[in-house]
Design an enzyme around this catalytic site. Structure first.
Site, PDB file in Angstrom:
ATOM      1  N   ASP A 107       0.824  -1.220   0.000  1.00  0.00           N
ATOM      2  CA  ASP A 107       0.000   0.000   0.000  1.00  0.00           C
ATOM      3  C   ASP A 107       0.854   1.266   0.000  1.00  0.00           C
ATOM      4  O   ASP A 107       0.417   2.309   0.485  1.00  0.00           O
ATOM      5  CB  ASP A 107      -0.942   0.034   1.218  1.00  0.00           C
ATOM      6  CG  ASP A 107      -1.773  -1.227   1.350  1.00  0.00           C
ATOM      7  OD1 ASP A 107      -2.405  -1.613   0.347  1.00  0.00           O
ATOM      8  OD2 ASP A 107      -1.787  -1.829   2.439  1.00  0.00           O
ATOM      9  N   HIS A 131      -4.129  -1.458  -6.653  1.00  0.00           N
ATOM     10  CA  HIS A 131      -3.517  -0.149  -6.804  1.00  0.00           C
ATOM     11  C   HIS A 131      -4.530   0.814  -7.405  1.00  0.00           C
ATOM     12  O   HIS A 131      -5.358   0.447  -8.227  1.00  0.00           O
ATOM     13  CB  HIS A 131      -2.230  -0.199  -7.637  1.00  0.00           C
ATOM     14  CG  HIS A 131      -2.348  -0.959  -8.921  1.00  0.00           C
ATOM     15  ND1 HIS A 131      -2.013  -2.294  -9.033  1.00  0.00           N
ATOM     16  CD2 HIS A 131      -2.758  -0.587 -10.148  1.00  0.00           C
ATOM     17  CE1 HIS A 131      -2.210  -2.695 -10.273  1.00  0.00           C
ATOM     18  NE2 HIS A 131      -2.659  -1.675 -10.971  1.00  0.00           N
TER      19      HIS A 131
END
EC number: 6.3.4.4
Length: 445
Positions: free
Chosen positions: A13, A41
């Site tokens: 992340d 993403h």
């Protein structure tokens, strides 16, 4: 020509999607080399938000060839949903290629994943429940179904009948769950096969040809270094190898073909799910970072745990991946803070530790901090280092110094233009970026 690997330097992340999207402009080929729909993403273009789990970020550039490599595990249903989403946004997917040797996630993988996690009770590891671990387990046991099997109806029917009957025993006897009907899964996946067929090729040949023709290749990792199956915070890890070395295995290239490795790290640290997190902030400050950084998982929607930047795991990522430079993301999230802490070492059983410890010792770590002044002003408008407040620039210099690796990119927001390119991370000189020499950094007592 440059062949570049982009990896996450923390627990995933980190903002790899945006960085890969930026670098894809200079790439001829983008290769996703591991992971599955457990990764996600987010890319924002002209106010439009794209959330992708399998398709590489480079898909937004029609002249860039995008490859889902053999090291990935593919959920066809999710992949087709992404294809449809891109079509609705007017994005062509004609440039997407899928490796015929990638493994396929089945419905029973997802069910077993969730059931096994439930059975672990207090020992749960924080799986996404998307079937990734069981898919990789079948791959290791040599009982998995690959994309090339999906493309052959006879082979698929034979393999799925055996696999479903085998998994039904596990589902019924161990987990007390109802069995699957092989015919239903076969019919469903034959439909997926026809939709994906135009994209399926021998990707190792495609990549080899790109190397031979000296094209620019960008290898895109999912998750992060600390989630690596072998080098991460085991057992709270993923089932593949997100580290730079995984690119060679998952894409099918030799290590001598890699020219540069770029690590992506947030200006602070986050983690999803279970496992030790030495710099975690469980107070209002942690909530502030979560709110300002919109720290909720792209894949699961789970709230991310937030904490100060951890340079110990950062240096570990530099070492394990052989990082040439860093991209620091979400610097703007820190804009409101009076002071900012950086973990420079750990205390373990009364002793100072500057290197990443083993799992047993890591669970006992207490952070040792250096404290730096905040800048208390917006940075999301900055487009050069000169635009940054002096304290923000000092913070970046301190990170580069303590991590012993230069910073090539600074991200100050989700949009493409909210970025400072210190120097071209693909074609620029290695290790010649910020800082060139140790920089004295003012500290708050």
């Amino acid at each position: 020509m440059a062949n570049v690997v982009v990896i996450g330097a923390q627990w995933g992340d980190e903002g790899k999607g945006k960085i890969t999207d930026l670098l894809s402009k200079s790439a001829d080929v983008v290769v996703r080399y591991q992971g599955g729909v457990n990764a996600g993403h987010t890319v924002v273009v002209n106010g439009q938000t794209l959330k992708l789990h399998l398709i590489p970020s480079g898909i937004l550039y029609p002249d860039t060839e995008c490859i889902i490599g053999s090291g990935t595990v593919i959920d066809p249903e999710v992949l087709i949903q992404e294809l449809d989403q891109l079509k609705l946004l007017g994005v062509s997917t004609a440039n997407l290629l899928i490796s015929e040797t990638a493994h396929v996630t089945m419905p029973y993988h997802r069910l077993i994943d969730r059931a096994a996690e439930e059975l672990r009770g207090s020992h749960r590891i924080g799986t996404t429940g998307r079937g990734i671990g069981p898919t990789y387990a079948d791959k290791s046991e040599r009982t998995g179904i690959r994309i090339l099997d999906l493309m052959d109806a006879t082979t698929l029917q034979e393999q799925l009948r055996w696999a479903v009957n085998h998994k039904n025993v596990l589902l019924e006897k161990m987990y007390g769950l109802p069995p699957y009907d092989p015919a239903e899964i076969i019919a469903e996946y034959l439909t997926y096969a026809e939709r994906l067929r135009p994209h399926v090729v021998d990707c190792s040949l495609k990549i080899s040809d790109a190397v031979r023709r000296r094209r620019n290749i960008l290898f895109e990792g999912a998750q992060g270094t600390l989630l690596d199956l072998d080098h991460g915070t085991y057992p709270y890890v993923t089932s593949s190898n997100p580290v730079a070395g995984g690119a060679c295995v998952g894409a099918g290239v030799g290590p001598t073909m890699i020219d540069r490795v770029i690590g992506v790290a947030k200006a602070y640290t986050t983690r999803v799910g279970e496992g030790p997190f030495p710099t975690e902030l469980t107070d209002q400050l942690g909530e502030l970072l979560c709110d300002r950084g919109a720290e909720f998982g792209t894949t699961t929607g789970r709230k991310r745990r937030c904490g100060w930047f951890d340079a110990v795991i950062g240096r570990y990522a530099v070492r394990i991946n052989g990082l040439d430079c860093l991209a620091i993301t979400k610097l703007d999230v820190l804009d409101q803070l009076d002071e900012i802490k950086v973990c420079v070492a750990y205390e373990i059983d009364g002793e100072r530790c500057e290197d990443f410890p083993n799992a047993r010792r890591f669970a006992r770590c207490q952070p040792i901090y250096e404290t730096l002044p905040g800048w208390k002003q917006p940075t999301d408008h900055c487009r050069s280092l000169e635009d940054l407040p002096p304290q923000a620039l000092n913070y970046l210099k301190f990170l580069a110094e303590i991590m012993e690796v230069p910073i090539a990119i600074v991200s100050l927001g989700a949009e493409r233009h909210q970025t400072i390119i210190v120097e071209d991370p693909i074609h620029g000189p290695k290790r010649a970026l910020l800082p060139a020499s140790p920089v004295p950094v003012p500290k708050i007592a």
